[in-house]
Motif scaffolding. Sequence first.
Motif, mmCIF file in Angstrom:
data_model
loop_
_atom_site.group_PDB
_atom_site.id
_atom_site.type_symbol
_atom_site.label_atom_id
_atom_site.label_comp_id
_atom_site.label_asym_id
_atom_site.label_seq_id
_atom_site.Cartn_x
_atom_site.Cartn_y
_atom_site.Cartn_z
ATOM 1 N N GLU A 83 0.836 -1.210 0.000
ATOM 2 C CA GLU A 83 0.000 0.000 0.000
ATOM 3 C C GLU A 83 0.866 1.254 0.000
ATOM 4 O OE1 GLU A 83 -3.273 0.817 -0.317
ATOM 5 O OE2 GLU A 83 -3.394 -1.285 -0.958
ATOM 6 N N LYS A 84 1.894 1.255 0.837
ATOM 7 C CA LYS A 84 2.789 2.428 0.886
ATOM 8 C C LYS A 84 3.516 2.616 -0.438
ATOM 9 C CE LYS A 84 3.501 2.751 5.849
ATOM 10 N NZ LYS A 84 4.447 2.842 6.945
ATOM 11 N N THR A 85 3.887 1.522 -1.064
ATOM 12 C CA THR A 85 4.554 1.590 -2.367
ATOM 13 C C THR A 85 3.606 2.161 -3.416
ATOM 14 O OG1 THR A 85 5.930 -0.320 -1.803
ATOM 15 C CG2 THR A 85 5.795 0.276 -4.115
ATOM 16 N N LYS A 86 2.353 1.725 -3.404
ATOM 17 C CA LYS A 86 1.357 2.257 -4.341
ATOM 18 C C LYS A 86 1.173 3.759 -4.135
ATOM 19 C CE LYS A 86 -1.431 -1.923 -5.018
ATOM 20 N NZ LYS A 86 -2.752 -2.534 -4.781
ATOM 21 N N ASN A 87 1.106 4.152 -2.863
ATOM 22 C CA ASN A 87 0.939 5.573 -2.551
ATOM 23 C C ASN A 87 2.140 6.395 -3.063
ATOM 24 O OD1 ASN A 87 -1.541 5.155 -1.333
ATOM 25 N ND2 ASN A 87 -0.694 5.042 0.730
ATOM 26 N N LEU A 88 3.325 5.844 -2.880
ATOM 27 C CA LEU A 88 4.522 6.540 -3.360
ATOM 28 C C LEU A 88 4.545 6.650 -4.884
ATOM 29 C CD1 LEU A 88 7.314 5.135 -1.002
ATOM 30 C CD2 LEU A 88 6.452 7.482 -1.112
ATOM 31 N N ILE A 89 4.112 5.604 -5.553
ATOM 32 C CA ILE A 89 4.054 5.627 -7.026
ATOM 33 C C ILE A 89 3.049 6.673 -7.490
ATOM 34 C CG2 ILE A 89 3.346 4.304 -9.057
ATOM 35 C CD1 ILE A 89 4.635 1.827 -7.693
ATOM 36 N N GLN A 90 1.886 6.736 -6.832
ATOM 37 C CA GLN A 90 0.878 7.743 -7.202
ATOM 38 C C GLN A 90 1.408 9.161 -6.961
ATOM 39 O OE1 GLN A 90 -2.545 6.660 -4.875
ATOM 40 N NE2 GLN A 90 -3.296 5.165 -6.375
ATOM 41 N N CYS B 95 4.529 10.077 -6.946
ATOM 42 C CA CYS B 95 5.563 10.314 -7.953
ATOM 43 C C CYS B 95 4.935 10.711 -9.288
ATOM 44 C CB CYS B 95 6.433 9.074 -8.103
ATOM 45 S SG CYS B 95 7.796 9.275 -9.272
ATOM 46 N N GLU B 96 3.876 10.032 -9.683
ATOM 47 C CA GLU B 96 3.188 10.349 -10.939
ATOM 48 C C GLU B 96 2.569 11.742 -10.892
ATOM 49 O OE1 GLU B 96 0.508 7.058 -11.362
ATOM 50 O OE2 GLU B 96 2.039 5.760 -12.266
ATOM 51 N N GLN C 203 5.289 14.261 -11.206
ATOM 52 C CA GLN C 203 5.792 14.301 -12.575
ATOM 53 C C GLN C 203 4.858 15.126 -13.464
ATOM 54 O OE1 GLN C 203 8.791 13.029 -13.633
ATOM 55 N NE2 GLN C 203 8.331 14.203 -15.465
#
Length: 102
Positions: free
Chosen positions: A13-20, A22-23, A26
């Motif tokens: 979940e934390k990884t998904k949040n970080l990816i979102q 980051c997007e 960007q």
Amino acid sequence: MASLSSQMNIIVEKTKNLIQLCEALQEENDLLKLEVQSLQVAFDTSSDKVKQLEEKVKALAVAKTLDDSSVDKEAINEKILDTKQKINDFVREIDKCISLLK
């Protein structure tokens, strides 16, 4: 103590949040780059307009110098020298432009 499976779920979940995040950052960065380009174009346009107006002011000063006929001979000679200097300045600017074009 939390189970290994629940800890993995939290990490996912934390990884998904970080990816979102980051997007989103960007996308914001891309928008800011476009805004910078737009402002640069506006600045360049304004700079060109300022240069054109400065040239008009110089031309008007030369015209006023040539048009001013209600002065004595000493003042006329001074105006002639001033006008010659302005014409020389114009010629130098034109030469600079020509050399830049080459």
